[in-house]
Design a protein around this motif. Structure first.
Motif, PDB file in Angstrom:
ATOM      1  N   LEU A 156      -3.477  25.943  11.003  1.00 55.81           N
ATOM      2  CA  LEU A 156      -2.032  26.192  10.967  1.00 55.81           C
ATOM      3  C   LEU A 156      -1.666  27.173   9.850  1.00 55.81           C
ATOM      4  O   LEU A 156      -0.774  28.005  10.023  1.00 55.81           O
ATOM      5  N   ARG A 203     -13.704  27.491   2.413  1.00 55.59           N
ATOM      6  CA  ARG A 203     -14.103  28.456   3.454  1.00 55.59           C
ATOM      7  C   ARG A 203     -13.638  29.884   3.135  1.00 55.59           C
ATOM      8  O   ARG A 203     -12.737  30.417   3.764  1.00 55.59           O
ATOM      9  N   HIS A 251      -9.943  26.886   0.004  1.00 58.62           N
ATOM     10  CA  HIS A 251     -10.636  25.986  -0.925  1.00 58.62           C
ATOM     11  C   HIS A 251     -12.136  26.225  -0.828  1.00 58.62           C
ATOM     12  O   HIS A 251     -12.740  26.768  -1.733  1.00 58.62           O
ATOM     13  N   LEU A 287      -6.973  21.048  12.744  1.00 58.93           N
ATOM     14  CA  LEU A 287      -7.445  19.675  12.909  1.00 58.93           C
ATOM     15  C   LEU A 287      -7.219  19.154  14.323  1.00 58.93           C
ATOM     16  O   LEU A 287      -8.055  18.442  14.870  1.00 58.93           O
ATOM     17  N   SER A 317      -6.997  29.072   5.083  1.00 54.94           N
ATOM     18  CA  SER A 317      -8.267  29.112   5.806  1.00 54.94           C
ATOM     19  C   SER A 317      -8.287  28.066   6.912  1.00 54.94           C
ATOM     20  O   SER A 317      -9.262  27.962   7.660  1.00 54.94           O
TER      21      SER A 317
HETATM   22  N1  LIG Z   1      -3.405  20.661  13.525  1.00 52.53           N
HETATM   23  C1  LIG Z   1      -2.601  19.696  13.912  1.00 52.53           C
HETATM   24  O1  LIG Z   1      -2.622  19.245  15.070  1.00 52.53           O
HETATM   25  C2  LIG Z   1      -1.593  19.118  12.948  1.00 52.53           C
HETATM   26  C3  LIG Z   1      -0.535  18.360  13.467  1.00 52.53           C
HETATM   27  C4  LIG Z   1       0.393  17.823  12.569  1.00 52.53           C
HETATM   28  C5  LIG Z   1       0.248  18.028  11.217  1.00 52.53           C
HETATM   29  N2  LIG Z   1      -0.801  18.761  10.745  1.00 52.53           N
HETATM   30  C6  LIG Z   1      -0.923  18.948   9.294  1.00 52.53           C
HETATM   31  O2  LIG Z   1      -0.845  20.328   8.986  1.00 52.53           O
HETATM   32  C7  LIG Z   1      -1.638  20.610   7.806  1.00 52.53           C
HETATM   33  C8  LIG Z   1      -2.623  21.738   8.141  1.00 52.53           C
HETATM   34  O3  LIG Z   1      -3.426  21.280   9.210  1.00 52.53           O
HETATM   35  P1  LIG Z   1      -4.587  22.170   9.879  1.00 52.53           P
HETATM   36  O4  LIG Z   1      -4.753  21.642  11.244  1.00 52.53           O
HETATM   37  O5  LIG Z   1      -4.335  23.602   9.645  1.00 52.53           O
HETATM   38  O6  LIG Z   1      -5.836  21.696   8.978  1.00 52.53           O
HETATM   39  P2  LIG Z   1      -7.252  22.447   8.706  1.00 52.53           P
HETATM   40  O7  LIG Z   1      -7.517  23.455   9.763  1.00 52.53           O
HETATM   41  O8  LIG Z   1      -8.263  21.363   8.473  1.00 52.53           O
HETATM   42  O9  LIG Z   1      -6.977  23.191   7.324  1.00 52.53           O
HETATM   43  C9  LIG Z   1      -6.835  22.473   6.117  1.00 52.53           C
HETATM   44  C10 LIG Z   1      -6.640  23.476   4.999  1.00 52.53           C
HETATM   45  O10 LIG Z   1      -6.477  22.754   3.765  1.00 52.53           O
HETATM   46  C11 LIG Z   1      -7.338  23.344   2.804  1.00 52.53           C
HETATM   47  N3  LIG Z   1      -7.697  22.353   1.774  1.00 52.53           N
HETATM   48  C12 LIG Z   1      -8.252  21.138   1.950  1.00 52.53           C
HETATM   49  N4  LIG Z   1      -8.488  20.553   0.737  1.00 52.53           N
HETATM   50  C13 LIG Z   1      -8.061  21.442  -0.203  1.00 52.53           C
HETATM   51  C14 LIG Z   1      -8.068  21.455  -1.626  1.00 52.53           C
HETATM   52  N5  LIG Z   1      -8.535  20.414  -2.343  1.00 52.53           N
HETATM   53  N6  LIG Z   1      -7.565  22.539  -2.261  1.00 52.53           N
HETATM   54  C15 LIG Z   1      -7.072  23.605  -1.567  1.00 52.53           C
HETATM   55  N7  LIG Z   1      -7.050  23.646  -0.212  1.00 52.53           N
HETATM   56  C16 LIG Z   1      -7.551  22.586   0.451  1.00 52.53           C
HETATM   57  C17 LIG Z   1      -8.551  23.810   3.585  1.00 52.53           C
HETATM   58  O11 LIG Z   1      -9.290  24.786   2.817  1.00 52.53           O
HETATM   59  P3  LIG Z   1     -10.860  25.141   3.166  1.00 52.53           P
HETATM   60  O12 LIG Z   1     -10.971  25.069   4.660  1.00 52.53           O
HETATM   61  O13 LIG Z   1     -11.027  26.536   2.622  1.00 52.53           O
HETATM   62  O14 LIG Z   1     -11.726  24.161   2.457  1.00 52.53           O
HETATM   63  C18 LIG Z   1      -7.848  24.409   4.808  1.00 52.53           C
HETATM   64  O15 LIG Z   1      -7.380  25.704   4.502  1.00 52.53           O
HETATM   65  C19 LIG Z   1      -2.328  19.296   7.440  1.00 52.53           C
HETATM   66  O16 LIG Z   1      -1.604  18.653   6.433  1.00 52.53           O
HETATM   67  C20 LIG Z   1      -2.259  18.500   8.744  1.00 52.53           C
HETATM   68  O17 LIG Z   1      -2.288  17.089   8.517  1.00 52.53           O
HETATM   69  C21 LIG Z   1      -1.727  19.322  11.576  1.00 52.53           C
END
Ligand SMILES: NC(=O)c1ccc[n+]([C@@H]2O[C@H](COP(=O)([O-])OP(=O)(O)OC[C@H]3O[C@@H](n4cnc5c(N)ncnc54)[C@H](OP(=O)(O)O)[C@@H]3O)[C@@H](O)[C@H]2O)c1
Length: 254
Positions: A19, A41, A39, A194, A16
């Motif tokens: 990435l 959303r 989780h 994020l 959700s």
């Molecule tokens: N975006 C970037 O620029 C970037 C760059 C480098 C690294 N990263 C890393 O890549 C990963 C994904 O990033 P993103 O940007 O896609 O983040 P995001 O859009 O905030 O998504 C985070 C995801 O993690 C899930 N989540 C959070 N807590 C959880 C829990 N307790 N149990 C199950 N699921 C849980 C959320 O679920 P819900 O939304 O359903 O609650 C959501 O699906 C992260 O580790 C981030 O640090 C991101």
């Protein structure tokens, strides 16, 4: 032989999120079923399932990765309703401020390590026995390029990713003889999830423009850039790759 021929499903944790959704869309071109783990959303997971192309069924599943029983339930649910799992992708992560290390609190470290590192260990504890039993399987984790080039304020996000990379290298070595592979995809600055949120809410447009210009390819990454890399690792095209990290950052760490 395609994944569809093998009748296996893929499961994406954090689907959700920005990435994770990119991973689902890319996997949907090759896998007959993709389990979309969310989780909080649910609406995002359902909308994503509805947009997948014909030939791929999206299966939303609720899970809290901080709870081992919840992870085991999600894996059992998908195995029962979608068939054996061929690939498990981990992109669940915590939204956290970007503090200097000197300003971080124990609570912040506990939250990020519990969700990201221990969450990932809960997943691998649940899937490795299944993968051994069925003669193979693939694990892909989304980590961060910030372990190659330090980004100020981002170490609280990078440190757990270093642990996850270490786990994948260990799995690569220990489980290879069972046909199990584990690799990581390390994103740079992404205009998705994020990263997209940070660009809208933090610092100034001038800051982000300077950042963009410091990237050799002169653009921020997209969710599909990460999705393509994850789908590649999950496929047989990567059948001789294990314990590796693919840095998808437009050259930022060069
Ligand atoms: N975006 C970037 O620029 C970037 C760059 C480098 C690294 N990263 C890393 O890549 C990963 C994904 O990033 P993103 O940007 O896609 O983040 P995001 O859009 O905030 O998504 C985070 C995801 O993690 C899930 N989540 C959070 N807590 C959880 C829990 N307790 N149990 C199950 N699921 C849980 C959320 O679920 P819900 O939304 O359903 O609650 C959501 O699906 C992260 O580790 C981030 O640090 C991101």
């Amino acid at each position: 032989m395609t994944q569809a021929d093998k009748g296996k499903s893929a499961i994406v944790f954090g689907a959700s999120g920005g990435l994770g959704a990119g991973c689902v869309r890319a996997l949907a071109r090759e896998w007959p079923v993709v389990a979309i783990v969310y989780h909080r959303r649910r609406e995002k997971a359902e909308a994503l399932a509805a947009e997948l192309p014909e030939g791929c069924r999206g299966y939303p599943v609720q899970c809290d990765v901080t709870d081992g029983a919840s992870v085991r339930r999600a894996i059992a649910d998908v195995t029962e309703n979608c068939g054996p799992i061929g690939a498990a992708i981990y992109s669940a992560g915590v939204e956290i401020d970007q503090p200097y290390i000197s300003e971080t609190t124990e609570e912040q470290w506990q939250e990020v390590f519990n969700t990201e590192v221990l969450g990932f260990t809960r997943l691998i504890s649940a899937v490795l026995p299944l993968f051994r039993e069925q003669g193979g399987g693939v694990i892909v984790a989304v980590t961060s390029m910030a372990n190659r080039r330090v980004v100020v304020g981002d170490t609280i996000s990078a440190a757990p990713k270093a642990a996850i990379e270490s786990l994948c290298r260990g799995i690569g070595k220990e489980e290879g003889r069972f046909g199990i592979r584990a690799n990581t995809v390390a994103p740079g600055a992404m205009n998705a999830g994020l990263g997209e949120q940070y660009m809208a809410e933090r610092w100034t447009p001038e800051f982000w423009e300077k950042f963009r210009k410091s990237i050799p390819l002169r653009r921020f990454g997209l969710a599909e850039d990460i999705g393509e890399a994850a789908a590649f690792f999950a496929s047989d095209r990567a059948s001789y790759l294990t314990g590796q990290t693919l840095i998808v950052d437009g050259g930022y760490t060069l």
